[in-house]
Design a protein around this motif. Structure first.
Motif, PDB file in Angstrom:
ATOM      1  N   GLU A 184       0.810  -1.215   0.000  1.00 51.74           N
ATOM      2  CA  GLU A 184       0.000   0.000   0.000  1.00 51.74           C
ATOM      3  C   GLU A 184       0.845   1.268   0.000  1.00 51.74           C
TER       4      GLU A 184
ATOM      5  N   GLN B 271      -9.007   3.279   4.839  1.00 55.54           N
ATOM      6  CA  GLN B 271      -7.839   2.644   4.234  1.00 55.54           C
ATOM      7  C   GLN B 271      -8.238   1.670   3.128  1.00 55.54           C
TER       8      GLN B 271
ATOM      9  N   TYR C  49      -6.795  -1.929   1.029  1.00 60.46           N
ATOM     10  CA  TYR C  49      -5.924  -3.080   1.274  1.00 60.46           C
ATOM     11  C   TYR C  49      -5.817  -3.951   0.030  1.00 60.46           C
TER      12      TYR C  49
ATOM     13  N   TYR D 114      -0.055  -9.145   0.846  1.00 54.20           N
ATOM     14  CA  TYR D 114      -1.219  -8.905   1.700  1.00 54.20           C
ATOM     15  C   TYR D 114      -0.799  -8.635   3.149  1.00 54.20           C
TER      16      TYR D 114
ATOM     17  N   LYS E 255      -0.231  -5.893   4.898  1.00 53.54           N
ATOM     18  CA  LYS E 255      -0.950  -4.860   5.645  1.00 53.54           C
ATOM     19  C   LYS E 255      -2.309  -5.373   6.115  1.00 53.54           C
ATOM     20  N   ALA E 256      -3.008  -6.105   5.259  1.00 57.41           N
ATOM     21  CA  ALA E 256      -4.292  -6.680   5.659  1.00 57.41           C
ATOM     22  C   ALA E 256      -4.101  -7.670   6.803  1.00 57.41           C
TER      23      ALA E 256
ATOM     24  N   ASP F 144      -3.337  -5.365   9.971  1.00 55.69           N
ATOM     25  CA  ASP F 144      -4.400  -4.480  10.474  1.00 55.69           C
ATOM     26  C   ASP F 144      -5.672  -5.211  10.875  1.00 55.69           C
TER      27      ASP F 144
END
Length: 377
Positions: A146, A256, A258, A335, A337-338, A341
């Motif tokens: 991202e 945000q 993702y 993936y 960041k997903a 978070d």
């Protein structure tokens, strides 16, 4: 955080991804209070699948137009979660731009307005990797995230419409609801989605059967992408929905986007088709039908011919320069960041995804052969 007792609206519920999200929601151990399924039309097969899973959760079918404001207000009344997957997907320029904008952009904005008016707290939007690129130069990305800086402003109508819709969703985060509450939004950008029921896979299969069981090579082997299995992108929506209800996780997710991928090997689009069906005895052409540069300009020529013929006849070329660039640009994303978070972890391994998809393709081969024979006759 559980979804127990939640009333949820899923738009595009009759589509390829929408059906899978609904199925996962209905399989939840702790039942939702209600799932409302919104789409312009539902196939009889989709309705049968929904009936199979009806149990503790009330299921309500809402057939109507995403552009219909009163209809959207009725659909959102009493709902606390919206998962918005409905959109027109158009990679060939088959759809009039006005319709594309009305559904993808205006429809999303009207749905957001209905959410504010009806006090919907959580909104998840299904975006697409195409809002990022690739750009017209075909600049590659390898394992991006991202924070990756990429110079692109989507020019193809479908990608532009999805980008504008995504922008509307993310900007809507924090809006005050009619009852004084607050709207929380996020967007998921999946890679190319494959799996059982995928219309694109069926289209490629038909061309393969017409080509004596050999897949056409429409992307070079070096153009690595990381497709995502439909079960995993559906699972990402469910996990995001749960996390948005958790105050600690929601503060990181709000507003945000993702990237959602899984552990599918990095392959070209053409080689994915082959990998999914190699056990069925299908082959794949070893090279592109012509050098890539020549293929690009050939596609551009077809677009020019289409434009010149427009006053007299509607000719839609089988490819275009945007599609050639899309299919032949290395473009992979993580993936992470997903995962960080909202705890996204793929639910299905690559082997499971490959096996399930391969079994589905094997089941439809006889039907597709008969269908193609009848068209030829």
């Amino acid at each position: 955080m559980s979804l127990s007792g939640v009333s949820c609206l899923v738009t595009g519920a009759g589509g390829f991804l929408g059906q899978r999200i609904v199925r996962l929601l209905l399989e939840e151990e702790e039942a939702l209070a209600e799932i409302r399924l919104l789409d312009k039309a539902f196939s009889s097969e989709a309705l049968e699948r929904f009936e199979q899973f009806q149990g503790k959760t009330e299921v309500k079918i809402l057939q109507g137009d995403i552009r219909d404001v009163p209809f959207l207000h009725r659909a959102c009344q009493g709902v606390s979660l919206v998962i918005h997957t409905a959109s027109i997907i158009d990679t060939l320029g088959l759809v009039e731009k006005q319709l594309l904008w009305e559904v993808n952009v205006t429809g999303t904005q009207r749905l957001l307005e209905a959410c504010v008016r009806c006090n919907v707290q959580h909104f998840i939007y299904t975006s697409t990797i195409e809002v990022t690129g690739p750009n017209c130069k075909g600049d590659p990305i390898f394992n991006g995230d991202e924070d990756t800086v990429y110079k692109s402003a989507p020019k193809f109508p479908y990608a532009r419409s999805k980008r504008l819709a995504e922008d509307s969703v993310l900007k809507a985060d924090g809006q005050t609801l009619k009852d004084g509450g607050m709207l929380m939004t996020c967007a998921l950008r999946p890679m190319y989605i494959f799996g059982e029921g995928c219309p694109f896979l069926q289209g490629h299969l038909d061309k393969c059967l017409l080509n004596k069981n050999v897949y056409l090579r429409f992307s070079r082997k070096q153009a690595l992408v990381n497709p995502v299995y439909v079960g995993n992108i559906a699972w990402a929506h469910v996990q995001a929905a749960k996390a948005l209800r958790d105050p600690q996780k929601a503060q990181h997710m709000r507003g945000q986007f993702y990237y959602i991928s899984d552990d599918t090997p990095h392959v070209s689009y053409a080689d994915l088709n082959f990998e999914l069906t190699r056990d069925l005895g299908f082959g794949i052409e070893s090279r592109l039908p012509m050098p890539l540069t020549m293929l690009y300009y050939f596609s551009l020529l077809l677009e020019i011919v289409s434009f010149l013929l427009r006053p007299f006849v509607r000719y839609v070329p089988s490819t275009n320069h945007h599609l050639v660039t899309l299919l032949n640009t290395p473009f992979t994303f993580s993936y992470r960041k997903a995962q960080k978070d909202f705890g996204y972890v793929p639910r299905y391994t690559w082997e499971e995804a490959r096996q399930r998809t391969g079994q589905w393709i094997a089941s439809i081969v006889p039907q597709r052969r008969e269908c193609l024979k009848s068209k030829a006759a």
